[in-house]
Design a protein around this motif. Structure first.
Motif, PDB file in Angstrom:
ATOM      1  N   ASN A 211      42.313  33.251  18.959  1.00 14.49           N
ATOM      2  CA  ASN A 211      42.826  33.603  17.729  1.00 14.49           C
ATOM      3  C   ASN A 211      43.760  34.798  17.599  1.00 14.49           C
ATOM      4  O   ASN A 211      43.812  35.683  16.481  1.00 14.49           O
ATOM      5  CB  ASN A 211      41.591  33.784  16.647  1.00 14.49           C
ATOM      6  N   GLY A 212      44.506  34.766  18.555  1.00 12.46           N
ATOM      7  CA  GLY A 212      45.647  35.911  18.728  1.00 12.46           C
ATOM      8  C   GLY A 212      44.990  37.427  18.954  1.00 12.46           C
ATOM      9  O   GLY A 212      45.501  38.450  19.106  1.00 12.46           O
ATOM     10  N   GLU A 213      43.771  37.391  19.341  1.00 15.57           N
ATOM     11  CA  GLU A 213      42.965  38.586  19.714  1.00 15.57           C
ATOM     12  C   GLU A 213      42.559  38.463  21.104  1.00 15.57           C
ATOM     13  O   GLU A 213      42.314  37.407  21.620  1.00 15.57           O
ATOM     14  CB  GLU A 213      41.907  39.022  18.581  1.00 15.57           C
ATOM     15  N   SER A 214      42.116  39.675  21.913  1.00 15.51           N
ATOM     16  CA  SER A 214      41.605  39.402  23.072  1.00 15.51           C
ATOM     17  C   SER A 214      40.052  40.335  23.092  1.00 15.51           C
ATOM     18  O   SER A 214      40.088  41.085  22.340  1.00 15.51           O
ATOM     19  CB  SER A 214      42.552  40.136  23.948  1.00 15.51           C
ATOM     20  N   GLU A 215      39.424  39.934  24.196  1.00 15.59           N
ATOM     21  CA  GLU A 215      38.283  40.704  24.213  1.00 15.59           C
ATOM     22  C   GLU A 215      37.940  40.571  25.786  1.00 15.59           C
ATOM     23  O   GLU A 215      37.852  39.817  26.545  1.00 15.59           O
ATOM     24  CB  GLU A 215      37.063  39.848  23.472  1.00 15.59           C
ATOM     25  N   THR A 216      37.685  41.810  26.199  1.00 17.01           N
ATOM     26  CA  THR A 216      37.528  42.031  27.730  1.00 17.01           C
ATOM     27  C   THR A 216      35.593  42.458  27.847  1.00 17.01           C
ATOM     28  O   THR A 216      35.151  43.261  27.316  1.00 17.01           O
ATOM     29  CB  THR A 216      38.181  43.176  28.250  1.00 17.01           C
ATOM     30  N   VAL A 217      35.241  41.663  28.843  1.00 21.92           N
ATOM     31  CA  VAL A 217      33.812  41.626  29.262  1.00 21.92           C
ATOM     32  C   VAL A 217      33.859  41.744  30.739  1.00 21.92           C
ATOM     33  O   VAL A 217      34.719  41.465  31.553  1.00 21.92           O
ATOM     34  CB  VAL A 217      33.104  40.480  28.593  1.00 21.92           C
ATOM     35  N   SER A 218      32.544  42.432  31.033  1.00 20.70           N
ATOM     36  CA  SER A 218      32.476  42.394  32.738  1.00 20.70           C
ATOM     37  C   SER A 218      31.097  42.070  33.252  1.00 20.70           C
ATOM     38  O   SER A 218      30.077  42.290  32.353  1.00 20.70           O
ATOM     39  CB  SER A 218      32.639  43.940  33.028  1.00 20.70           C
ATOM     40  N   MET A 219      30.865  41.852  34.626  1.00 18.52           N
ATOM     41  CA  MET A 219      29.606  41.699  35.036  1.00 18.52           C
ATOM     42  C   MET A 219      29.765  41.618  36.443  1.00 18.52           C
ATOM     43  O   MET A 219      30.850  41.528  37.193  1.00 18.52           O
ATOM     44  CB  MET A 219      29.444  40.099  34.950  1.00 18.52           C
ATOM     45  N   SER A 220      28.669  42.228  37.119  1.00 19.85           N
ATOM     46  CA  SER A 220      28.792  42.536  38.688  1.00 19.85           C
ATOM     47  C   SER A 220      27.373  41.985  39.205  1.00 19.85           C
ATOM     48  O   SER A 220      26.453  41.957  38.728  1.00 19.85           O
ATOM     49  CB  SER A 220      28.986  44.063  38.797  1.00 19.85           C
ATOM     50  N   ARG A 221      27.285  41.850  40.523  1.00 21.63           N
ATOM     51  CA  ARG A 221      26.481  41.344  41.128  1.00 21.63           C
ATOM     52  C   ARG A 221      26.256  42.152  42.650  1.00 21.63           C
ATOM     53  O   ARG A 221      27.354  42.129  43.093  1.00 21.63           O
ATOM     54  CB  ARG A 221      26.267  39.837  41.304  1.00 21.63           C
TER      55      ARG A 221
END
Length: 144
Positions: free
Chosen positions: A129-139
């Protein structure tokens, strides 16, 4: 052991098994409400990172699922070695792994040295919807 003592022990065992003991305690009523803790993301449903190492062969995998209406997903993957003194050495980076739509998945093999801990970190940007979201995950996994 004499015969009388043996018979006494046998009778005791028979009676002990035959009788049940009941104890009563005041029942404490406690109600617990279990609530799953989930991140509050606007555009992302889930992100997962997997790292498995066998005989120096590191199999890295990841997935990102965006909410309905996701236009694209861009992911940067980074494999780091965690040294014995706590410092980090970058082993490999894979940037701008893109897909259109709401599902991204990835798998790659990389060879690593045994005897170290390795960490795979995925950083995803979900566009919706014209926006961005940054998420992160590590192992993190040990290479034996």
């Amino acid at each position: 052991m004499n015969k009388r003592m043996f018979i006494s022990l046998c009778l005791f065992a028979v009676f002990a098994v035959g009788f049940t003991v009941q104890a009563y305690a005041k029942e404490s009523v406690r109600t617990a409400e279990y609530i799953s803790i989930e991140p509050l993301w606007s555009h992302t449903i889930s992100i997962a990172a997997g790292l498995e190492i066998n005989n120096g062969r590191a199999t890295m995998a990841g997935s990102v699922i965006g909410r309905s209406g996701t236009e694209s997903i861009s992911v940067n993957a980074r494999l780091d070695r965690i040294n014995a003194n706590g410092t980090i050495t970058n082993i490999g980076s894979w940037n701008n792994l893109n897909t259109t739509g709401n599902t991204w998945s990835w798998e790659r093999v990389h060879y690593v040295a045994r005897g170290h801990d390795y960490r795979l970190t995925l950083t995803a940007t979900v566009f919706r919807n014209g926006e961005s979201e940054t998420v992160s995950m590590s192992r993190t996994t040990r290479a034996n």
